[in-house]
Design an enzyme around this catalytic site. Sequence first.
Site, short mmCIF file in Angstrom:
data_model
loop_
_atom_site.label_atom_id
_atom_site.label_comp_id
_atom_site.label_asym_id
_atom_site.label_seq_id
_atom_site.Cartn_x
_atom_site.Cartn_y
_atom_site.Cartn_z
N GLY A 40 0.84 -1.19 0.00
CA GLY A 40 0.00 0.00 0.00
C GLY A 40 0.87 1.23 0.00
O GLY A 40 1.79 1.35 0.81
N TYR A 258 1.16 -12.54 -6.67
CA TYR A 258 1.48 -11.14 -6.98
C TYR A 258 1.78 -10.27 -5.76
O TYR A 258 2.74 -9.52 -5.76
CB TYR A 258 0.30 -10.54 -7.76
CG TYR A 258 0.43 -9.07 -8.07
CD1 TYR A 258 1.21 -8.62 -9.13
CD2 TYR A 258 -0.24 -8.12 -7.30
CE1 TYR A 258 1.33 -7.26 -9.41
CE2 TYR A 258 -0.14 -6.77 -7.58
CZ TYR A 258 0.64 -6.34 -8.63
OH TYR A 258 0.76 -5.00 -8.90
N SER A 299 7.55 -8.47 -9.93
CA SER A 299 6.80 -9.59 -9.33
C SER A 299 6.77 -10.83 -10.22
O SER A 299 6.41 -11.91 -9.76
CB SER A 299 5.38 -9.13 -8.99
OG SER A 299 4.77 -8.57 -10.13
N ASP A 361 4.35 -13.00 -17.31
CA ASP A 361 3.78 -12.03 -16.37
C ASP A 361 2.98 -12.80 -15.34
O ASP A 361 2.56 -13.95 -15.59
CB ASP A 361 2.89 -11.03 -17.13
CG ASP A 361 2.76 -9.70 -16.37
OD1 ASP A 361 3.17 -9.64 -15.18
OD2 ASP A 361 2.25 -8.73 -16.95
N ASP A 362 2.75 -12.17 -14.17
CA ASP A 362 2.04 -12.90 -13.12
C ASP A 362 0.54 -12.90 -13.32
O ASP A 362 -0.16 -13.79 -12.85
CB ASP A 362 2.40 -12.35 -11.73
CG ASP A 362 2.34 -10.84 -11.69
OD1 ASP A 362 1.32 -10.28 -12.11
OD2 ASP A 362 3.35 -10.24 -11.29
#
Length: 493
Positions: A40, A258, A299, A361-362
């Site tokens: 966050g 992720y 990630s 990519d995740d």
Amino acid sequence: MPNEVKSLNEECGLFGIWGSNENETAGLIHDGLHSLQHRGQEGAGIVVMDNEHHIHRHRGLGLVSQVFSDNYVFDDLKGNIGIGHVRYATAGSHGVKNIQPFTFHLDDFTDFSLAHNGNLTNADTLKRTLQSKGASFNSDSDSEILGQLIKMSKQVKFIDRLKEALRQIKGGFAFVLSTGDELIAALDPNGFRPLVIGRREDGSYVVCSETCALDQVNARYIRDVKPGEVVIINNNGITNDFFTNDTNLAICSMEYIYFARPDSVIHNVSVHEARMRMGALCAKENPVDADVVIGVPNSSLSAALGYAKGSNIPYDMGMIKSQYVARTFIEPTQKKRERGVSMKLSVVKSVVEGKKVVLVDDSIVRGTTSKYIVQLLKRSGAKEVHVRIASPALRFPCFYGIDIQTTEELIAANHTVSEIKDIIGADSLGYLSVDSLIKAINLKNDHGEGSGLCTSYFDGKYPTPLYDYQAQFDKSAEELGLYEEDNYIERSI
Ligand code: SF4
């Protein structure tokens, strides 16, 4: 869905400490929050309880380093117990009043504070009920509801008030709370969000969202908080209790895919290794003839390594990421997201020029990032771009703490794999299956059976009733014909 409901949603990071030196507490919370910054980036706050049980708080909008940039702030944060929070929130709910931890005055002897990660699925109903009984809310956040329920409770002991309140809230929630002399942690009956306990050499205890924050403050991992559990840390050491025995671990699989940092370990499963296995299984399920495997930083790098190992295609560093731009998925508006992508990613041309590239990519959420990256690779000279997603297609909304609550926002809810391939401009596209995702994470639930995971983002099988969200979900599912045509989901749980 109404903005006011959507704005309640958040994905956050928690850190609490008990028994540290009064001059070090705030600094340790700061360092812990810094390592949870990926959870966050919109706001951060720290509360410290002093020896006379008074609350001292500092909070603000921005990154931890921005909110706590002035050292003098720490002069007012002295005490042996404290909690902290980093926050992500959707557009429309900005403002310091929504930055946690929240503080409450219970009676002449008790002030308490709390911080929350997750999303309550019966927040609207509870808020209306509480307001009708005279509760006055100081924020727009669903996280405040637990505090108001504690205040309204007729129980005498704080812990009984808390347990009664926890039994009333539904959805995904991890909480840390501090009273004058206790640090308390609580987790929802499905354990949707990660929460771990550790101990430092000076004897102080830490409770936080991920083990990377334990490492940051040199705390030794003790264990994960269990679904339905309340952990109490005070002068008697650690004790625990359960506010319900009706528990069934269903931790968010997106944490492994992720959200969590790759150096974190959740329920004894290394996030990095789980991602490697996702990549390797994705290679088995979606083979392709190519020259090089690259990952979308950061990630997806573990999954890209796994894909390379599983396919015997060489891995290389085809893209780099600027460290100074926020993550796109958790940027609150589409415009900001698009700008964020263009500012943060660049291609190492020599790695991709003239090559058939596997881009791992995740996940694909809206498709914006994938489309941009495929274009970027092609502009940089890649001959072919084969996109491999090391997780299943996201077709269903999340109501447990992630900012995707409508199917309209999910490209895979509205298009076939072949259509998505065309939209993002890839030469081919393949996803990991749900079965392989479960195999890759290899978790067992608390009863020793089942996957122990929430996979409802992918299969629409929600582990709990949806309460205030059910009608809205039914509407989108019907509009998309999910109930009738594809038989993905059952109408009620
Ligand atoms: S619906 Fe998806 S993002 Fe939400 S808790 Fe379940 S797996 Fe996680």
